[in-house]
Design a protein around this motif. Structure first.
Motif, PDB file in Angstrom:
ATOM      1  N   ASP A  58       0.386  -1.011   0.202  1.00 26.33           N
ATOM      2  CA  ASP A  58      -0.410   0.211   0.180  1.00 26.33           C
ATOM      3  C   ASP A  58       0.601   1.010   0.419  1.00 26.33           C
ATOM      4  O   ASP A  58       0.179   2.322  -0.232  1.00 26.33           O
ATOM      5  CB  ASP A  58      -1.020   0.040   0.858  1.00 26.33           C
ATOM      6  CG  ASP A  58      -2.200  -0.990   0.762  1.00 26.33           C
ATOM      7  OD1 ASP A  58      -2.480  -1.099  -0.207  1.00 26.33           O
ATOM      8  OD2 ASP A  58      -2.846  -0.938   1.994  1.00 26.33           O
ATOM      9  N   HIS A  93       0.362 -12.482  -2.954  1.00 24.42           N
ATOM     10  CA  HIS A  93      -0.759 -11.330  -2.645  1.00 24.42           C
ATOM     11  C   HIS A  93      -0.516 -10.256  -3.035  1.00 24.42           C
ATOM     12  O   HIS A  93      -1.372  -9.664  -3.375  1.00 24.42           O
ATOM     13  CB  HIS A  93      -1.389 -12.045  -1.851  1.00 24.42           C
ATOM     14  CG  HIS A  93      -1.592 -13.417  -1.018  1.00 24.42           C
ATOM     15  ND1 HIS A  93      -3.384 -13.614  -1.593  1.00 24.42           N
ATOM     16  CD2 HIS A  93      -1.361 -14.758  -0.915  1.00 24.42           C
ATOM     17  CE1 HIS A  93      -3.767 -14.954  -1.308  1.00 24.42           C
ATOM     18  NE2 HIS A  93      -2.297 -15.573  -0.780  1.00 24.42           N
ATOM     19  N   SER A 146      -2.449  -8.198  -5.705  1.00 24.31           N
ATOM     20  CA  SER A 146      -2.757  -6.427  -5.804  1.00 24.31           C
ATOM     21  C   SER A 146      -2.625  -5.712  -6.475  1.00 24.31           C
ATOM     22  O   SER A 146      -3.177  -4.651  -6.989  1.00 24.31           O
ATOM     23  CB  SER A 146      -2.483  -6.850  -3.796  1.00 24.31           C
ATOM     24  OG  SER A 146      -2.461  -5.301  -4.136  1.00 24.31           O
ATOM     25  N   SER A 170      -4.866  -3.090  -9.042  1.00 25.83           N
ATOM     26  CA  SER A 170      -4.927  -1.914  -9.271  1.00 25.83           C
ATOM     27  C   SER A 170      -4.505  -1.527 -11.008  1.00 25.83           C
ATOM     28  O   SER A 170      -4.817  -0.245 -11.142  1.00 25.83           O
ATOM     29  CB  SER A 170      -3.637  -1.429  -8.316  1.00 25.83           C
ATOM     30  OG  SER A 170      -2.007  -1.859  -8.736  1.00 25.83           O
ATOM     31  N   TYR A 230     -14.551  -7.449   0.008  1.00 19.91           N
ATOM     32  CA  TYR A 230     -13.902  -7.031  -0.505  1.00 19.91           C
ATOM     33  C   TYR A 230     -14.553  -5.533  -1.089  1.00 19.91           C
ATOM     34  O   TYR A 230     -14.843  -4.754  -1.978  1.00 19.91           O
ATOM     35  CB  TYR A 230     -13.306  -7.577  -1.782  1.00 19.91           C
ATOM     36  CG  TYR A 230     -11.633  -8.300  -2.327  1.00 19.91           C
ATOM     37  CD1 TYR A 230     -10.272  -7.558  -1.111  1.00 19.91           C
ATOM     38  CD2 TYR A 230     -11.586  -9.345  -1.901  1.00 19.91           C
ATOM     39  CE1 TYR A 230      -9.596  -7.906  -0.984  1.00 19.91           C
ATOM     40  CE2 TYR A 230     -10.193  -9.657  -2.432  1.00 19.91           C
ATOM     41  CZ  TYR A 230      -9.073  -8.602  -1.653  1.00 19.91           C
ATOM     42  OH  TYR A 230      -7.682  -9.380  -0.861  1.00 19.91           O
ATOM     43  N   ARG A 262      -9.128  -2.850   0.727  1.00 18.47           N
ATOM     44  CA  ARG A 262      -9.135  -3.268   0.419  1.00 18.47           C
ATOM     45  C   ARG A 262      -7.432  -4.009  -0.096  1.00 18.47           C
ATOM     46  O   ARG A 262      -7.228  -5.638   0.525  1.00 18.47           O
ATOM     47  CB  ARG A 262      -9.329  -3.449  -1.577  1.00 18.47           C
ATOM     48  CG  ARG A 262     -10.815  -2.903  -1.791  1.00 18.47           C
ATOM     49  CD  ARG A 262     -11.051  -3.481  -3.322  1.00 18.47           C
ATOM     50  NE  ARG A 262     -12.375  -2.638  -3.414  1.00 18.47           N
ATOM     51  CZ  ARG A 262     -13.372  -2.474  -4.477  1.00 18.47           C
ATOM     52  NH1 ARG A 262     -12.305  -2.084  -5.104  1.00 18.47           N
ATOM     53  NH2 ARG A 262     -14.059  -2.395  -5.014  1.00 18.47           N
ATOM     54  N   ASN A 263      -6.414  -3.927   0.550  1.00 17.02           N
ATOM     55  CA  ASN A 263      -4.905  -4.612   0.030  1.00 17.02           C
ATOM     56  C   ASN A 263      -4.727  -4.632   1.919  1.00 17.02           C
ATOM     57  O   ASN A 263      -4.266  -6.194   1.775  1.00 17.02           O
ATOM     58  CB  ASN A 263      -4.148  -3.359  -0.409  1.00 17.02           C
ATOM     59  CG  ASN A 263      -3.175  -4.427  -0.343  1.00 17.02           C
ATOM     60  OD1 ASN A 263      -2.929  -5.050  -1.052  1.00 17.02           O
ATOM     61  ND2 ASN A 263      -1.598  -4.224  -0.084  1.00 17.02           N
TER      62      ASN A 263
END
Length: 412
Positions: free
Chosen positions: A89, A135, A139, A143, A345, A352-353
């Motif tokens: 993030d 994961h 992600s 994005s 989600y 979300r992350n």
């Protein structure tokens, strides 16, 4: 507390929009590369499961020792997810994904050079720790995806994870049966080396979505878990499902090598191939969850998984019964996973992350517990103990589901 205030309480951040990525989307070749990355990296940790009996014999160890070392690797995976995955993030994800693949190559070679329980355990721990990139790749793909196709892209990449997790057992079982267990890790390291160079050329940079400090980033996840009851329930269901799943798979090789079955690692691998059926339904299950609600899909999925352990217990000495049970179990497990993610989600888009981090950490922590309980149950009570432990995990999840359903109806 209102939804707006809840969001403020858990976020503490400034989100940077990235319209360029949303407009451009992600190409199909890059989506496939991300799916392959996720599948190949996560699959490394599961090469050992069909080979545990062979490894134990080669290293002069007990089944409990080898099974415990494999569980140690899953614990490391959980630690890596918790402390490294949230960094996606606040930093560019590309260097982390490349580092994950490079570290996996080194760890695979370390496992292949093992000559005793200490080295094998430490190598399994390093291998588990290096899987955090899986994961982070999901992600990154999410994005980069166009908003209108984000669900499709995530479904495709997540399908790579499920396929890798299952096919890794098939590949390792077949190679292990033909050439022994060490070549499995040589081949895995070679494939990941090629993948590393492909990613070096093709993987794009990502724009950080937050300016939070690392301590505040971790603390925000505590607040998310505290303020989101749907997240807590999803974590409980997912952890129970993966615990039962791992209790089965980590002991299956021991069960198959004993009379009257007397089968090798290749049969374990072929049973893993049947589990791909579960990976193929990930997309349709997501659509059903949208149509009928994730809660209904969850209830059916947990019952399916519970029934599969009754099949294993009653027909555990028949390959036909085991095969049918594997299909039923994997259908249930994957449907639980997709339904849970469909719910979490949708809670707070800006988080979300971290929502995914919390869920995955608890999910794999459940798997770690399931692996340890499975090995213990096998050493104390044999196959029936394994099936009972798997059934208990799912039985507890069903009881929690019924409890929250009754609470919701009585409250209304």
């Amino acid at each position: 507390m209102s939804e707006h205030s809840t969001t403020q309480a858990v976020e503490f951040e400034q989100v940077r929009p990235n319209p360029t990525e949303d407009e451009a989307g992600i190409s199909l070749p890059l989506t496939i590369l991300c799916a392959a990355t996720v599948g190949l990296v996560v699959g490394n940790l599961y090469y050992a499961q069909p080979l545990l009996a062979v490894i134990a014999e080669d290293l002069g160890l007990s089944e409990a020792q080898v099974g415990g070392a494999a569980s140690f690797g899953m614990l490391a995976q959980t630690i890596g997810m918790l402390f490294l995955l949230p960094l996606g993030d606040v930093y560019n994800r590309r260097p982390f994904i490349l580092a994950s693949v490079a570290a996996s190559v080194i760890a695979l070679l370390a496992v292949s050079f093992s000559d005793g329980i200490v080295w094998f355990s430490l190598a399994c721990f390093a291998l588990g720790l290096s899987t955090f990139g899986t994961h982070m790749t999901i992600s990154l793909a999410a994005s980069l995806a166009h908003p209108a196709k984000r669900g499709q892209v995530v479904g495709t990449v997540f399908g790579g994870l499920l396929t890798g997790l299952l096919l890794s057992r098939t590949v390792s079982g077949m190679i292990g049966s033909a050439w022994g267990w060490r070549p499995v890790y040589y081949v895995g390291a070679s494939v990941l080396t090629v993948l590393f160079f492909l990613l070096w050329v093709k993987l794009p940079n990502s724009v950080p979505q937050s300016q939070m400090s690392y301590p505040r980033l971790l603390w925000s996840m505590v607040n998310l878990l505290r303020t989101q009851p749907v997240l807590r329930l999803s974590c409980a269901y997912g952890a129970a499902a993966f615990a039962s799943f791992n209790a089965f798979w980590i002991t299956l090789a021991f069960h198959l090598e004993r009379p009257p079955l007397e089968q090798g690692s290749d049969v374990v691998g072929m049973l893993g191939l049947l589990g791909v059926v579960g990976a193929l339904i990930a997309g349709p299950v997501g659509k059903l969850a949208d149509m009928y609600g994730a809660q209904r899909i969850l209830a059916t999925s947990m019952l399916l998984t519970f029934v599969s352990f009754a099949i294993f217990g009653l027909g555990g000495y028949s390959l036909w019964a085991l095969s049918f049970g594997v299909i039923v179990m994997d259908l249930g497990i994957q449907a639980i996973q997709v339904s849970n993610q469909a719910q979490i989600y949708s809670l707070i888009p800006e988080a979300r992350n971290r929502l995914g981090t919390i869920y995955i950490v608890v999910y794999f922590l459940g798997g770690t517990i399931g692996s340890a309980v499975g090995v213990w149950a096998w050493s104390r009570f044999g196959w029936l103990g394994v099936c009972t432990s798997g059934g208990i995990f799912m039985g507890l999840a069903i009881l929690v589901y019924i409890g929250q359903w009754l609470y919701g109806h009585l409250k209304n």
